[in-house]
Design an enzyme around this catalytic site. Structure first.
Site: not given
Length: 346
Positions: A104, A173, A306
């Site tokens: 991420h 998220h 997501e």
């Protein structure tokens, strides 16, 4: 109705603001810290408004607890194998924050940055420039995220430009729980996908695709999230549940790709996107953290849908390209649309 108010101050002294938009049908609260969706209130079959996303009551918990709750994730969502990639003949080494992999965006991804923000009607527009070398990614990347309330929907649009070729995969998220229950195991889920990208022991896609038929990943018809989540399937054992990328059939075309609903509250959520895949994460690593209003985030307290490019696409030539070329514009759109479940679900 729109409102801006102080949410708190980070450990290093940065001010964090909370932005509220209420269009009379749904109400959303956003933070300029990580473009975070903090609250999302929708109405159930009993007429009661419920907050359907996990989050925290203070900025200190967002900073220290992790989990990316409600955050905007980038430059590259999901995992990059061995925290490295090669581009235009040069190797780039990233911060390894997930064992040997980069997750991420690295150590200080977009989820930890404070964005410029302004209201635009029933929208909040977040902007930021990620400088060349930020987390060792190349290029000055200008990013715009727009959250817009339209009727009973939250529409999210992403836009980015760069002055040098760079990898990019952006997502939100948020963790959803549409019920009043502690977990989402009895939520019903359908996904318009015939394949997943199976992963190795490090949760990195192998480069293959797996047909979902006769596996716990067959959500082409509605099934409970918890029906097979602990089934003794190799892929579920590796991830501790669902944490997999589903290959969307008509990527590049904005359309409905998934539906999640709770019979408990009657709340239905349809997901629309023009992205390549959707990562389904069943909250396997939630571990009793205390969230808003004292709510305990037990394992599988929520589920993430997501929308993003395939994980590790920058290192996997068979996957859709994750490279944004200098001078080009990256655009993606995702919508979470809420309502009450219909009489017929199939």
């Amino acid at each position: 109705m729109t409102e801006k108010k102080l949410f708190g101050t980070t450990a290093d002294g940065r001010q964090v603001n909370e932005f509220v938009i209420d269009n009379g049908t749904i109400e959303a609260h956003f933070l300029d810290y990580g473009c975070t969706i903090k609250n999302l209130f929708v109405t159930g079959k009993d007429g009661k408004k419920r907050d359907v996303v996990l989050g925290y009551d203070d900025i200190a918990t967002y900073e220290t607890t992790g989990g990316y709750l409600g955050a905007f994730v980038g430059r590259v969502a999901n995992r990059i194998k061995n925290a490295e990639f090669s581009l235009n003949g040069k190797k780039y080494k990233l911060f390894a924050n997930d064992a040997k992999n980069c997750l991420h965006g690295g150590k200080i991804g977009f989820d930890k940055k404070i964005f410029d923000a302004e209201f635009d009607g029933d929208s909040i527009v977040f902007t930021m420039t990620s400088p060349d070398g930020d987390e060792n990614f190349p290029g000055n990347l200008s990013v715009k995220v727009v959250y817009k309330l339209v009727g009973s929907s939250l529409d999210i649009s992403y836009e980015a430009t760069t002055d040098a070729d760079t990898p990019i995969s952006l997502t939100n998220h948020s963790y959803f729980n549409l019920s009043d229950k502690a977990d989402v195991l009895d939520h019903m889920l359908r996904i318009n996908a015939d394949f997943i990208t199976p992963v190795n022991e490090s949760l990195i896609p192998t480069g293959e695709v797996l047909f979902v038929a006769d596996t716990p990943f067959d959500f082409r018809k509605f099934q409970k999230v918890g029906q097979y989540v602990d089934y003794p399937h190799k892929q579920l054992k590796i991830a501790g549940g669902y944490d997999h990328n589903f290959v969307l059939k008509n990527y590049g075309k904005y359309e409905k790709i998934a539906t999640l609903y709770s019979e408990d509250t009657g709340i239905n959520m349809d997901v629309y996107t023009d992205n390549f895949g959707v990562q389904i994460y069943s909250g396997n690593f939630l571990n009793g953290e205390i969230g808003k209003n004292g709510r305990k985030h037990v394992r599988r307290a929520a589920i993430c849908l997501e929308t993003q490019n395939f994980p590790n696409a920058v290192n996997q030539p068979s996957f859709p390209s994750a490279i944004l070329k200098a001078g080009e514009t990256f655009r993606r759109r995702t919508t979470y649309s809420f309502g009450l479940i219909s009489e017929e679900k199939n």
